[in-house]
Design a protein around this motif. Structure first.
Motif, PDB file in Angstrom:
ATOM      1  N   GLY A 122     -41.404 -35.985 -45.148  1.00 48.92           N
ATOM      2  CA  GLY A 122     -41.199 -35.209 -43.944  1.00 48.92           C
ATOM      3  C   GLY A 122     -42.020 -35.745 -42.782  1.00 48.92           C
ATOM      4  O   GLY A 122     -42.865 -36.631 -42.945  1.00 48.92           O
ATOM      5  N   ALA A 123     -41.791 -35.162 -41.611  1.00 47.36           N
ATOM      6  CA  ALA A 123     -42.481 -35.621 -40.405  1.00 47.36           C
ATOM      7  C   ALA A 123     -43.986 -35.456 -40.508  1.00 47.36           C
ATOM      8  O   ALA A 123     -44.740 -36.230 -39.903  1.00 47.36           O
ATOM      9  N   ASP A 124     -44.458 -34.457 -41.245  1.00 44.65           N
ATOM     10  CA  ASP A 124     -45.894 -34.184 -41.347  1.00 44.65           C
ATOM     11  C   ASP A 124     -46.490 -34.676 -42.658  1.00 44.65           C
ATOM     12  O   ASP A 124     -47.618 -34.301 -43.004  1.00 44.65           O
ATOM     13  N   ASP A 125     -45.766 -35.492 -43.390  1.00 49.67           N
ATOM     14  CA  ASP A 125     -46.276 -35.990 -44.671  1.00 49.67           C
ATOM     15  C   ASP A 125     -47.479 -36.898 -44.429  1.00 49.67           C
ATOM     16  O   ASP A 125     -47.410 -37.825 -43.613  1.00 49.67           O
ATOM     17  N   PRO A 126     -48.590 -36.677 -45.117  1.00 46.65           N
ATOM     18  CA  PRO A 126     -49.774 -37.517 -44.900  1.00 46.65           C
ATOM     19  C   PRO A 126     -49.578 -38.981 -45.295  1.00 46.65           C
ATOM     20  O   PRO A 126     -50.377 -39.835 -44.902  1.00 46.65           O
ATOM     21  N   LEU A 127     -48.528 -39.276 -46.059  1.00 47.33           N
ATOM     22  CA  LEU A 127     -48.285 -40.657 -46.478  1.00 47.33           C
ATOM     23  C   LEU A 127     -47.330 -41.406 -45.550  1.00 47.33           C
ATOM     24  O   LEU A 127     -47.003 -42.563 -45.806  1.00 47.33           O
ATOM     25  N   LEU A 128     -46.918 -40.768 -44.470  1.00 45.42           N
ATOM     26  CA  LEU A 128     -45.932 -41.398 -43.601  1.00 45.42           C
ATOM     27  C   LEU A 128     -46.441 -42.723 -43.032  1.00 45.42           C
ATOM     28  O   LEU A 128     -45.740 -43.740 -43.066  1.00 45.42           O
ATOM     29  N   HIS A 129     -47.660 -42.728 -42.516  1.00 42.51           N
ATOM     30  CA  HIS A 129     -48.215 -43.967 -41.948  1.00 42.51           C
ATOM     31  C   HIS A 129     -48.283 -45.060 -43.012  1.00 42.51           C
ATOM     32  O   HIS A 129     -47.870 -46.206 -42.778  1.00 42.51           O
ATOM     33  N   GLY A 165     -49.342 -46.090 -33.391  1.00 36.85           N
ATOM     34  CA  GLY A 165     -48.303 -45.267 -32.778  1.00 36.85           C
ATOM     35  C   GLY A 165     -47.000 -45.203 -33.537  1.00 36.85           C
ATOM     36  O   GLY A 165     -46.126 -44.390 -33.210  1.00 36.85           O
ATOM     37  N   ARG A 166     -46.857 -46.034 -34.558  1.00 38.29           N
ATOM     38  CA  ARG A 166     -45.590 -46.097 -35.285  1.00 38.29           C
ATOM     39  C   ARG A 166     -45.317 -44.790 -36.032  1.00 38.29           C
ATOM     40  O   ARG A 166     -44.191 -44.272 -36.003  1.00 38.29           O
ATOM     41  N   ALA A 167     -46.317 -44.229 -36.705  1.00 40.19           N
ATOM     42  CA  ALA A 167     -46.102 -43.012 -37.488  1.00 40.19           C
ATOM     43  C   ALA A 167     -45.701 -41.849 -36.591  1.00 40.19           C
ATOM     44  O   ALA A 167     -44.813 -41.056 -36.949  1.00 40.19           O
ATOM     45  N   GLU A 168     -46.322 -41.745 -35.432  1.00 41.31           N
ATOM     46  CA  GLU A 168     -45.983 -40.656 -34.516  1.00 41.31           C
ATOM     47  C   GLU A 168     -44.536 -40.786 -34.027  1.00 41.31           C
ATOM     48  O   GLU A 168     -43.816 -39.791 -33.912  1.00 41.31           O
ATOM     49  N   GLN A 169     -44.128 -42.011 -33.755  1.00 38.71           N
ATOM     50  CA  GLN A 169     -42.766 -42.237 -33.285  1.00 38.71           C
ATOM     51  C   GLN A 169     -41.753 -41.886 -34.370  1.00 38.71           C
ATOM     52  O   GLN A 169     -40.756 -41.187 -34.108  1.00 38.71           O
ATOM     53  N   VAL A 170     -42.001 -42.340 -35.593  1.00 38.56           N
ATOM     54  CA  VAL A 170     -41.064 -42.065 -36.678  1.00 38.56           C
ATOM     55  C   VAL A 170     -41.070 -40.582 -37.020  1.00 38.56           C
ATOM     56  O   VAL A 170     -40.016 -40.000 -37.326  1.00 38.56           O
ATOM     57  N   ALA A 171     -42.239 -39.941 -36.968  1.00 40.12           N
ATOM     58  CA  ALA A 171     -42.308 -38.502 -37.229  1.00 40.12           C
ATOM     59  C   ALA A 171     -41.412 -37.730 -36.266  1.00 40.12           C
ATOM     60  O   ALA A 171     -40.690 -36.798 -36.673  1.00 40.12           O
ATOM     61  N   GLN A 172     -41.423 -38.122 -35.008  1.00 41.77           N
ATOM     62  CA  GLN A 172     -40.568 -37.434 -34.033  1.00 41.77           C
ATOM     63  C   GLN A 172     -39.092 -37.707 -34.318  1.00 41.77           C
ATOM     64  O   GLN A 172     -38.252 -36.811 -34.181  1.00 41.77           O
ATOM     65  N   ARG A 173     -38.773 -38.921 -34.723  1.00 43.78           N
ATOM     66  CA  ARG A 173     -37.387 -39.244 -35.065  1.00 43.78           C
ATOM     67  C   ARG A 173     -36.927 -38.435 -36.277  1.00 43.78           C
ATOM     68  O   ARG A 173     -35.761 -38.014 -36.352  1.00 43.78           O
ATOM     69  N   ILE A 174     -37.839 -38.205 -37.232  1.00 40.69           N
ATOM     70  CA  ILE A 174     -37.491 -37.369 -38.387  1.00 40.69           C
ATOM     71  C   ILE A 174     -37.216 -35.942 -37.924  1.00 40.69           C
ATOM     72  O   ILE A 174     -36.240 -35.304 -38.345  1.00 40.69           O
ATOM     73  N   ARG A 175     -38.068 -35.425 -37.045  1.00 38.68           N
ATOM     74  CA  ARG A 175     -37.844 -34.069 -36.515  1.00 38.68           C
ATOM     75  C   ARG A 175     -36.518 -33.980 -35.757  1.00 38.68           C
ATOM     76  O   ARG A 175     -35.836 -32.959 -35.803  1.00 38.68           O
ATOM     77  N   MET A 195     -35.744 -46.418 -44.993  1.00 42.37           N
ATOM     78  CA  MET A 195     -35.246 -45.379 -44.095  1.00 42.37           C
ATOM     79  C   MET A 195     -33.734 -45.464 -43.979  1.00 42.37           C
ATOM     80  O   MET A 195     -33.132 -46.493 -44.300  1.00 42.37           O
ATOM     81  N   HIS A 196     -33.141 -44.380 -43.502  1.00 38.33           N
ATOM     82  CA  HIS A 196     -31.780 -44.466 -42.991  1.00 38.33           C
ATOM     83  C   HIS A 196     -31.737 -43.722 -41.665  1.00 38.33           C
ATOM     84  O   HIS A 196     -32.589 -42.878 -41.382  1.00 38.33           O
ATOM     85  N   GLN A 197     -30.739 -44.101 -40.835  1.00 33.97           N
ATOM     86  CA  GLN A 197     -30.702 -43.617 -39.461  1.00 33.97           C
ATOM     87  C   GLN A 197     -29.307 -43.076 -39.153  1.00 33.97           C
ATOM     88  O   GLN A 197     -28.423 -43.826 -38.739  1.00 33.97           O
ATOM     89  N   PRO A 198     -29.093 -41.765 -39.352  1.00 31.91           N
ATOM     90  CA  PRO A 198     -27.754 -41.203 -39.186  1.00 31.91           C
ATOM     91  C   PRO A 198     -27.350 -40.992 -37.726  1.00 31.91           C
ATOM     92  O   PRO A 198     -28.143 -40.530 -36.909  1.00 31.91           O
ATOM     93  N   VAL A 199     -26.112 -41.363 -37.431  1.00 32.94           N
ATOM     94  CA  VAL A 199     -25.512 -41.113 -36.120  1.00 32.94           C
ATOM     95  C   VAL A 199     -24.035 -40.787 -36.334  1.00 32.94           C
ATOM     96  O   VAL A 199     -23.273 -41.645 -36.784  1.00 32.94           O
ATOM     97  N   SER A 200     -23.647 -39.561 -36.058  1.00 32.02           N
ATOM     98  CA  SER A 200     -22.237 -39.156 -36.059  1.00 32.02           C
ATOM     99  C   SER A 200     -21.502 -39.542 -37.338  1.00 32.02           C
ATOM    100  O   SER A 200     -20.417 -40.150 -37.306  1.00 32.02           O
ATOM    101  N   GLY A 201     -22.081 -39.226 -38.484  1.00 39.14           N
ATOM    102  CA  GLY A 201     -21.407 -39.457 -39.750  1.00 39.14           C
ATOM    103  C   GLY A 201     -21.540 -40.859 -40.304  1.00 39.14           C
ATOM    104  O   GLY A 201     -20.964 -41.173 -41.354  1.00 39.14           O
ATOM    105  N   VAL A 202     -22.267 -41.735 -39.628  1.00 41.50           N
ATOM    106  CA  VAL A 202     -22.519 -43.098 -40.098  1.00 41.50           C
ATOM    107  C   VAL A 202     -24.020 -43.290 -40.173  1.00 41.50           C
ATOM    108  O   VAL A 202     -24.761 -42.807 -39.307  1.00 41.50           O
ATOM    109  N   THR A 203     -24.486 -43.982 -41.216  1.00 42.62           N
ATOM    110  CA  THR A 203     -25.917 -44.264 -41.297  1.00 42.62           C
ATOM    111  C   THR A 203     -26.155 -45.625 -41.933  1.00 42.62           C
ATOM    112  O   THR A 203     -25.387 -46.067 -42.798  1.00 42.62           O
TER     113      THR A 203
END
Length: 268
Positions: A122-129, A165-175, A195-203
């Motif tokens: 998740g966005a707040d997971d301590p292991l994200l970084h 700054g990478r973890a903060e950016q990805v955390a916001q993208r997860i949110r 990771m996967h990056q969903p947009v309009s039914g495609v990821t």
């Protein structure tokens, strides 16, 4: 238009849309340069969506000059079967081109069983970084063979990249629902992530990398399978990826991915 072409057109529209969430697009006629806003992996140039004309070496040189001006990598990405003339133009400017199998998940591919070490972050997971650092070590030692870099090297790299700054950016993208991340975790350290990056039914599944010392344990396959499960749960009807090479493509084939084209990457 054939079914295969229709599928590639769908991917082309995805490729054009997904960078726009975190980059500005600069118009160079038949090419579009995506310039990242903020921290994270730099983007690239690619063929302009629906542009009718061919791309010349002069077009490529203009984009490369702009990339040098911005201090970003001179990189281009495209699908060979969609833009067949671009390779010659790119190579004429002196760039090297690498081929990667472009693979789409079969609609009837069954989900693989969950792996006990793998979970979504998740966005707040301590292991994200830490999970975001794993691919740096993985891609610096490409291939599928077991390598030397292990937990101690990972720990040092995690500390060195604190505050990037990478973890903060990805955390916001997860949110925001435009990025999802999975990792294989053992003894409090991520050994593989992606990771996967969903947009309009495609990821697109991206950045799956395993710590070199943890390879040959099926972790990359397991992380990919977890990302597939998450993508389907979010309603994705098309899941695709680019394999690093033919050996990696065979691993993805076990999950039901089928090669449909060739992704090309050009770099200085």
């Amino acid at each position: 238009m054939t079914t295969r072409t229709s599928g590639l057109e769908l991917l082309e529209r995805y490729y054009d849309s997904v960078p726009r969430a975190s980059a500005r697009a600069e118009d160079f006629g038949p090419l579009t340069l995506f310039v990242r806003e903020g921290a994270g992996w730099p983007f690239y140039a690619r063929p302009t969506l629906d542009h009718p004309g061919p791309v010349s070496a002069a077009d490529v040189d203009r984009v490369r000059a702009r990339q040098r001006q911005l201090g970003i990598p001179e990189a281009f990405e495209w699908v060979g079967e969609v833009s067949p003339g671009l390779r010659a133009a790119v190579e004429a400017t002196g760039l090297s081109v690498h081929e990667h199998p472009l693979m789409v998940l079969s609609a009837d591919a069954p989900d693989a069983p969950p792996h006990p070490l793998v979970r979504m972050l998740g966005a707040d997971d301590p292991l994200l970084h830490a999970a975001l650092v794993v691919p740096h070590l993985a891609f610096s030692s490409p291939g599928t063979a077991v390598g030397a870099a292990g937990p101690s090297e990972l720990t040092a790299e995690i500390r060195a990249r604190v505050g990037d700054g990478r973890a903060e950016q990805v955390a916001q993208r997860i949110r925001d629902g435009i990025t999802a991340m999975a990792a294989a975790v053992e003894d409090g350290l991520p050994l593989c992530s992606g990771m996967h990056q969903p947009v309009s039914g495609v990821t697109e599944i991206v950045g799956v990398g395993t710590l070199p010392s943890a390879r040959r344990r099926g972790l990359g396959e397991a992380v990919t399978a977890e990302l597939v499960r998450d993508a389907r749960a979010r309603g994705a009807s098309t899941v695709f990826l680019s394999a690093g090479d033919e050996d990696v493509a065979r691993i993805y084939a076990r999950l039901g991915f089928v090669r449909v084209a060739t992704a090309l990457i050009a770099e200085a």
